[in-house]
Design an enzyme around this catalytic site. Structure first.
Site, mmCIF file in Angstrom:
data_model
loop_
_atom_site.group_PDB
_atom_site.id
_atom_site.type_symbol
_atom_site.label_atom_id
_atom_site.label_comp_id
_atom_site.label_asym_id
_atom_site.label_seq_id
_atom_site.Cartn_x
_atom_site.Cartn_y
_atom_site.Cartn_z
ATOM 1 C CB SER A 14 -0.998 -0.116 1.164
ATOM 2 O OG SER A 14 -0.366 -0.391 2.351
ATOM 3 C CG ASP A 16 3.619 7.523 -2.590
ATOM 4 O OD1 ASP A 16 2.548 7.224 -2.161
ATOM 5 O OD2 ASP A 16 4.234 8.611 -2.566
ATOM 6 C CG LEU A 17 8.939 2.226 -4.889
ATOM 7 C CD1 LEU A 17 9.425 3.411 -5.857
ATOM 8 C CD2 LEU A 17 9.707 1.242 -4.227
ATOM 9 C CE LYS A 19 -0.889 3.994 -2.521
ATOM 10 N NZ LYS A 19 -1.731 4.677 -1.741
ATOM 11 N NE ARG A 46 2.548 -2.005 9.111
ATOM 12 C CZ ARG A 46 3.186 -0.984 9.674
ATOM 13 N NH1 ARG A 46 3.979 -1.207 10.900
ATOM 14 N NH2 ARG A 46 3.276 0.102 9.012
ATOM 15 C CD GLU A 217 13.677 14.944 -7.390
ATOM 16 O OE1 GLU A 217 13.288 13.815 -7.878
ATOM 17 O OE2 GLU A 217 13.607 15.394 -6.317
ATOM 18 C CG ASP A 236 17.298 10.727 -1.636
ATOM 19 O OD1 ASP A 236 16.704 9.864 -1.616
ATOM 20 O OD2 ASP A 236 16.740 11.838 -2.482
ATOM 21 C CG HIS A 241 19.887 7.514 -7.599
ATOM 22 N ND1 HIS A 241 19.836 6.173 -7.689
ATOM 23 C CD2 HIS A 241 19.017 8.409 -7.194
ATOM 24 C CE1 HIS A 241 18.456 6.049 -7.054
ATOM 25 N NE2 HIS A 241 18.017 7.022 -6.690
ATOM 26 C CG LEU A 385 29.633 16.061 -30.113
ATOM 27 C CD1 LEU A 385 30.277 15.853 -28.800
ATOM 28 C CD2 LEU A 385 30.275 15.010 -31.098
#
Ligand code: BG6
Length: 489
Positions: A14, A16-17, A19, A46, A217, A236, A241, A385
């Site tokens: 349930s 966020d990721l 969904k 749960r 972002e 993060d 990344h 380029l």
């Protein structure tokens, strides 16, 4: 030939990721006929919910991005019929054994492969793998477990997490996801370099002046302050990344495209780097700002963030690889939230042409005449380029133009979401894009001394207005290494 069943259990169904990314990616794979004939999807969490309620919940985020016809709607219904829900605690053997019974009901008489996606906070990973007995969950097939960062906060806590997981899982079962490795342009990095003669010979300190890895972002940590404040932008985005992209970018030619060969080369790059120190970074945090009658909050306005938080929402860093290929070449990283734009890109700035005949046409600023290769990871994927070109006409005027491969102009096909590729790879047992434990160790070893120092010395981040280009300090850091940020020039 034994028929097989694949069950995919999303633990933390349930969230966020799950969904927003995992269920839609599974549907896209189903739509593209990439899932085996017999498969089921289980949501585990749960909250009390029926399977019907789960279907309702996920149907809201499934998209017919590939085609919008009625066919897609039918496929969606067929997919949803294969989705089930089981409610349980994360630390209950009993609840997981109920799930096991349900899985077995679907698996009768077949070879059963099980994939578990732990879409839950890492502090409960170990409970889940223990209670669900994932080491040998499937009696006659494989069991694989996908986990997603944060893998600890530093070398020590990450090492502890790895040790605990390995009590209950074999390393081959663990698929550590870094979704940036599943992005189209990041995958293409190796293709571009290793299959084009015009690039690979230039891929070294003789021709490349600096490399920039930029992530920005245009929104803050809205709603995620609780998580974010404990990690900050370095953990993060940079330690995973951007560092993964750097390793892929800078690695030596692997023996083959096999996962182990590639990961062997990546880990060598990480281990050839000098751990970061305070002087190699600039940290920032966004402050409130009003623009056009609209006001934007400061990071510390988030009710879950303490007023005196020093957590960086922006960082710029200079990294160096001490090997023959890259000695002295700055790899600059920049990552920030609440900046003026949303963008991720890799920029490669080449050296000046020695004895450039056209020098005088560029005035005193030779930097304007250097070639730059840009891979725009998102949005609007492109590779271009920057070259010098004669402006048509009788005179001799030069300008910088782009040889531009804009994906949406060249390819009609939709670019798959990173999670689609990564889920498919995990199902197929392809480990190339997942992080091996030694890579994780090396990545933390690079950043841990710096993170400790930032925290121990309570280094105050430079404040920058929400929606701006970030702290000025980032320019000084770049200038110290004779670099100009390509995204700002
Ligand atoms: C996640 C970070 O790993 O990546 C988020 O935790 C960030 O803070 C996200 O927003 C960015 O991913 P993408 O694919 O939207 O660029």
């Amino acid at each position: 030939h034994v028929e097989s069943t694949l069950s995919i259990t999303v633990v933390g169904a349930s969230g966020d990721l799950a969904k927003k990314k995992i269920f839609p990616a599974l549907f896209a794979l189903y739509y593209e006929d990439c899932l085996p004939k017999n498969f089921v999807v289980f949501g585990y969490a749960r909250s009390k919910m029926t399977s019907e309620e789960l279907r309702n919940m996920i149907s809201k985020t499934l998209t017919c991005r590939i085609d919008k016809s009625a066919n897609c709607k039918d496929k969606m219904d067929q997919f949803l019929k294969r989705c089930f829900y089981h409610s349980g605690q994360y630390d209950s053997e009993e609840h997981f054994s109920e799930l096991d019974c349900k899985l077995k009901e679907k698996e009768v008489g077949k070879l059963s492969n099980r994939l578990f996606y732990l879409s839950i906070p890492p502090n409960i990973f170990v409970d889940v793998v223990r209670c669900a007995s994932l080491r040998a969950s499937s009696a006659n097939g494989w069991t694989r477990v996908i986990v997603e960062k944060p893998f600890g906060r530093d070398s020590e806590s990450s090492g502890e997490l790895t040790r605990c997981l390995k009590q209950y899982l074999a390393e081959e079962q663990i698929f550590r996801i870094d979704h940036y490795l599943g992005k189209e342009l990041v995958e293409n990095l190796s293709v571009l370099r290793f299959s084009n003669l015009v690039f690979e010979p230039l891929w070294c300190r003789n021709y490349i002046r600096n490399v920039q890895l930029i992530f920005s972002e245009d929104f803050g940590t809205e709603g995620r302050g609780g998580y974010f404040n404990n990690y900050g932008i370095i953990r993060d985005i940079m330690q995973n990344h951007l560092l993964q992209i750097l390793a892929l970018f800078a690695m030596e030619t692997p023996v083959s495209l096999d996962a182990e060969d590639i990961r062997n080369e990546k880990v060598k790059v990480l281990r050839s780097m000098r751990p970061l120190q305070l002087e190699d970074v600039v940290v920032g945090q966004y402050k409130g700002h009003s623009k056009g009658g609209k006001s934007y909050p400061a990071y510390i306005d988030d009710p879950t963030v303490p007023q005196d938080s020093l957590t960086p929402t922006f960082a710029a860093a200079a990294l160096f690889i001490n090997n023959a290929r890259w000695d002295g070449v700055p790899f600059l990283m920049k990552a920030g939230k609440a900046l003026h734009t949303k963008r991720a890109e890799i920029r490669v700035q080449f050296r000046h042409v020695p004895g450039n005949l056209y020098k005088r046409n560029f005035g005193t600023d030779l930097d304007k005449a250097t070639n730059e290769l840009v891979l725009r990871v998102q949005p609007d994927e492109a590779i271009y380029l920057k070259i010098n070109n004669k402006v048509p006409g009788l005179g001799m005027r030069l300008d910088r133009s782009d040889l531009n491969l804009l994906y949406r102009a060249r390819y009609t096909r939709e670019i798959p979401d990173a999670y689609e590729r990564l889920l498919l790879d995990a199902i197929e047992g392809e480990r190339r894009l997942f992080i091996r434990s030694d890579e994780l160790v090396a990545a933390w070893d690079l950043f841990t001394p710096l993170l400790n120092e930032l925290e121990e010395r309570k280094i105050a981040p430079e404040l920058y207005p929400y929606g701006s280009r970030g702290p000025v300090g980032a320019h000084y850091l770049a200038a110290k290494h004779n670099v100009r940020w390509g995204d700002l020039s």
